[in-house]
Design a protein around this motif. Structure first.
Motif, PDB file in Angstrom:
ATOM      1  N   GLU A  54      45.200  49.716  36.252  1.00  0.00           N
ATOM      2  CA  GLU A  54      44.197  49.848  37.248  1.00  0.00           C
ATOM      3  C   GLU A  54      43.480  48.769  37.839  1.00  0.00           C
ATOM      4  O   GLU A  54      43.114  48.920  38.767  1.00  0.00           O
ATOM      5  CB  GLU A  54      43.221  50.908  36.570  1.00  0.00           C
ATOM      6  N   ASN A  55      43.206  48.051  36.887  1.00  0.00           N
ATOM      7  CA  ASN A  55      42.436  46.753  37.286  1.00  0.00           C
ATOM      8  C   ASN A  55      43.009  45.857  38.369  1.00  0.00           C
ATOM      9  O   ASN A  55      42.381  45.351  39.301  1.00  0.00           O
ATOM     10  CB  ASN A  55      41.885  46.106  36.025  1.00  0.00           C
ATOM     11  N   TYR A  56      44.393  45.794  38.115  1.00  0.00           N
ATOM     12  CA  TYR A  56      45.051  45.033  38.844  1.00  0.00           C
ATOM     13  C   TYR A  56      45.387  45.875  40.246  1.00  0.00           C
ATOM     14  O   TYR A  56      45.080  44.992  41.436  1.00  0.00           O
ATOM     15  CB  TYR A  56      46.726  44.914  38.492  1.00  0.00           C
ATOM     16  N   VAL A  57      45.417  46.945  40.475  1.00  0.00           N
ATOM     17  CA  VAL A  57      45.388  47.720  41.640  1.00  0.00           C
ATOM     18  C   VAL A  57      44.056  47.635  42.338  1.00  0.00           C
ATOM     19  O   VAL A  57      44.026  47.269  43.440  1.00  0.00           O
ATOM     20  CB  VAL A  57      45.833  49.497  41.442  1.00  0.00           C
ATOM     21  N   SER A  62      41.170  45.584  46.937  1.00  0.00           N
ATOM     22  CA  SER A  62      39.860  45.213  47.360  1.00  0.00           C
ATOM     23  C   SER A  62      39.934  44.673  48.731  1.00  0.00           C
ATOM     24  O   SER A  62      40.654  43.750  49.182  1.00  0.00           O
ATOM     25  CB  SER A  62      39.136  44.423  46.510  1.00  0.00           C
ATOM     26  N   SER A  63      38.715  44.847  49.738  1.00  0.00           N
ATOM     27  CA  SER A  63      38.975  44.299  50.918  1.00  0.00           C
ATOM     28  C   SER A  63      38.534  42.772  50.917  1.00  0.00           C
ATOM     29  O   SER A  63      38.676  41.785  51.929  1.00  0.00           O
ATOM     30  CB  SER A  63      37.780  45.007  51.794  1.00  0.00           C
ATOM     31  N   ALA A  64      38.243  42.462  49.811  1.00  0.00           N
ATOM     32  CA  ALA A  64      37.806  40.869  49.675  1.00  0.00           C
ATOM     33  C   ALA A  64      38.917  39.950  48.935  1.00  0.00           C
ATOM     34  O   ALA A  64      38.564  38.901  49.261  1.00  0.00           O
ATOM     35  CB  ALA A  64      36.521  40.757  48.782  1.00  0.00           C
ATOM     36  N   PHE A  65      39.856  40.701  48.708  1.00  0.00           N
ATOM     37  CA  PHE A  65      40.820  39.926  48.030  1.00  0.00           C
ATOM     38  C   PHE A  65      41.760  39.020  48.973  1.00  0.00           C
ATOM     39  O   PHE A  65      41.845  37.719  48.602  1.00  0.00           O
ATOM     40  CB  PHE A  65      42.051  40.629  47.236  1.00  0.00           C
ATOM     41  N   LEU A 243      38.998  32.766  45.822  1.00  0.00           N
ATOM     42  CA  LEU A 243      39.452  33.564  44.626  1.00  0.00           C
ATOM     43  C   LEU A 243      38.774  33.400  43.346  1.00  0.00           C
ATOM     44  O   LEU A 243      38.513  34.340  42.686  1.00  0.00           O
ATOM     45  CB  LEU A 243      40.939  33.406  44.376  1.00  0.00           C
ATOM     46  N   THR A 244      38.505  32.439  43.156  1.00  0.00           N
ATOM     47  CA  THR A 244      37.663  31.772  41.841  1.00  0.00           C
ATOM     48  C   THR A 244      36.288  32.352  41.952  1.00  0.00           C
ATOM     49  O   THR A 244      35.973  33.053  41.106  1.00  0.00           O
ATOM     50  CB  THR A 244      37.540  30.107  41.760  1.00  0.00           C
ATOM     51  N   TYR A 245      35.536  32.348  43.148  1.00  0.00           N
ATOM     52  CA  TYR A 245      34.227  32.769  43.371  1.00  0.00           C
ATOM     53  C   TYR A 245      34.352  34.524  43.171  1.00  0.00           C
ATOM     54  O   TYR A 245      33.461  34.910  42.673  1.00  0.00           O
ATOM     55  CB  TYR A 245      33.963  32.368  44.498  1.00  0.00           C
ATOM     56  N   LEU A 246      35.274  34.992  43.871  1.00  0.00           N
ATOM     57  CA  LEU A 246      35.357  36.564  43.586  1.00  0.00           C
ATOM     58  C   LEU A 246      35.612  36.922  42.283  1.00  0.00           C
ATOM     59  O   LEU A 246      35.065  37.895  41.911  1.00  0.00           O
ATOM     60  CB  LEU A 246      36.687  36.846  44.447  1.00  0.00           C
ATOM     61  N   ILE A 247      36.357  36.217  41.518  1.00  0.00           N
ATOM     62  CA  ILE A 247      36.344  36.423  40.059  1.00  0.00           C
ATOM     63  C   ILE A 247      35.028  36.371  39.534  1.00  0.00           C
ATOM     64  O   ILE A 247      34.705  37.320  38.577  1.00  0.00           O
ATOM     65  CB  ILE A 247      37.700  35.616  39.379  1.00  0.00           C
ATOM     66  N   PHE A 248      34.548  35.394  39.892  1.00  0.00           N
ATOM     67  CA  PHE A 248      33.172  35.118  39.151  1.00  0.00           C
ATOM     68  C   PHE A 248      32.110  36.309  39.693  1.00  0.00           C
ATOM     69  O   PHE A 248      31.265  36.889  38.740  1.00  0.00           O
ATOM     70  CB  PHE A 248      32.507  33.758  39.706  1.00  0.00           C
ATOM     71  N   GLN A 249      32.156  37.016  40.557  1.00  0.00           N
ATOM     72  CA  GLN A 249      31.401  37.863  41.070  1.00  0.00           C
ATOM     73  C   GLN A 249      31.514  39.250  40.437  1.00  0.00           C
ATOM     74  O   GLN A 249      30.941  39.876  39.920  1.00  0.00           O
ATOM     75  CB  GLN A 249      31.450  38.020  42.812  1.00  0.00           C
ATOM     76  N   ARG A 250      32.981  39.468  40.297  1.00  0.00           N
ATOM     77  CA  ARG A 250      33.630  40.481  39.434  1.00  0.00           C
ATOM     78  C   ARG A 250      32.953  40.567  37.840  1.00  0.00           C
ATOM     79  O   ARG A 250      32.784  41.568  37.594  1.00  0.00           O
ATOM     80  CB  ARG A 250      34.938  40.575  39.711  1.00  0.00           C
ATOM     81  N   VAL A 251      33.046  39.340  37.247  1.00  0.00           N
ATOM     82  CA  VAL A 251      32.838  39.422  35.943  1.00  0.00           C
ATOM     83  C   VAL A 251      31.276  39.274  35.820  1.00  0.00           C
ATOM     84  O   VAL A 251      31.049  40.013  34.858  1.00  0.00           O
ATOM     85  CB  VAL A 251      33.595  38.193  35.287  1.00  0.00           C
ATOM     86  N   LEU A 252      30.518  38.378  36.271  1.00  0.00           N
ATOM     87  CA  LEU A 252      29.010  38.202  36.149  1.00  0.00           C
ATOM     88  C   LEU A 252      28.223  38.982  36.811  1.00  0.00           C
ATOM     89  O   LEU A 252      27.249  39.629  36.333  1.00  0.00           O
ATOM     90  CB  LEU A 252      28.844  36.883  36.407  1.00  0.00           C
TER      91      LEU A 252
END
Length: 288
Positions: A54-57, A62-65, A243-252
């Protein structure tokens, strides 16, 4: 010639370092894979169990990916073009005899030792500030209206900042390669009447091909994880969210470790695709 006993002893002495290195690499990777299949919200219930893919999907849909992937590749490509082009020019210039050559080389290489956060702050406040920045004063001097670089030309601004930091690295590698070039080849070509451009195209540039591919590989690996410069300057706004910054936003920011871990797996896949492509190029040049 090494005996069987000496080889076994060498393996035994290297084993602790190899085990430590494997643990340092594999433990975070395994944890990332494990969390990517979970719904883990540290501040909103903690571990809520397994959710499969589910997380991968969610992450890839996401529109930001895809804009983040595009921004990442744009920054990487722009920085590589600038650093290699100007790195070759600077390497040729620094290879010429001049007064104070050692001091000039140190000054050219110095930006590489500046922390990314510091260099981003310097560019943001001293150069790109739309009111008091150096570029704003230059624009006014020529009768033009200053622009807000980080909002009106965000991606080119990030590329410029990162290129300034990585240009010394490319210059140093290429300068070392130029210094290993046999001067007799250039002298013979000059005596035969070959103009400077032909000497560069047929002798210098082929000699630099291996060094250029090494610069491409090393810089790409690090540039795919660019974060500090974007965090300090634009905060991921104006189309600069990688992509790195998007991961940061999703986690933190969203406190969704599972979703961020899935993004981390996508980042690993992207990095490996690019690395494999570049390794093929490097391999061909090194075998030539």
């Amino acid at each position: 010639m090494a005996t069987k006993h000496s080889r076994s002893a060498a393996r035994l002495m290297m084993a602790p370092a190899v085990i430590l290195l494997l643990g340092w690499m594999l433990v975070p990777l395994i944890m990332t894979l494990m969390f990517s299949f979970k719904k883990y919200l540290p501040l909103r219930g903690g571990d809520l169990g397994w959710v499969g893919f589910e997380n991968y999907v969610r992450f890839v849909s996401s529109s930001a990916f895809w804009p983040s992937v595009g921004a990442t590749l744009t920054i990487v490509g722009g920085v590589l073009l600038i650093t290699i082009f100007f790195g070759v020019l600077l390497a040729i210039l620094l290879n010429q005899p001049m007064w104070g050559q050692g001091v000039v080389r140190i000054l050219v290489i110095a930006p590489f030792f500046v922390m990314p956060t510091v260099s981003a702050l310097v560019w943001k406040n001293m150069f790109m500030d739309p009111v008091n920045g150096l570029f704003a004063h230059l624009w006014r001097f020529f009768g033009a209206e200053p622009i807000s670089w980080l909002s009106q030309a965000s991606l080119p601004s990030i590329v410029m900042i990162v290129s300034w930091q990585w240009l010394p690295f490319a210059t140093l590698i290429l300068l070392t390669a130029i210094q290993s070039l046999d001067g007799e080849q250039l002298e013979a070509a000059e005596m035969d009447g070959a103009p400077p451009l032909k000497r560069f195209g047929y002798i210098t540039l082929p000699h630099l091909s291996r060094a250029i591919t090494i610069v491409l590989l090393i810089q790409t690996i690090f540039l795919l994880a660019i974060f500090a410069e974007i965090f300090v300057t634009t905060g991921g706004a104006f189309g600069t969210r990688t992509l790195t910054y998007l991961i940061f936003q999703r986690v933190l920011e969203s406190q969704n470790v599972g979703l961020g871990s899935a993004g981390g797996v996508y980042a690993i896949i992207l990095a490996n695709i690019v690395a494999i492509f570049l390794m093929r190029i490097v391999g061909k040049n090194l075998d030539a």
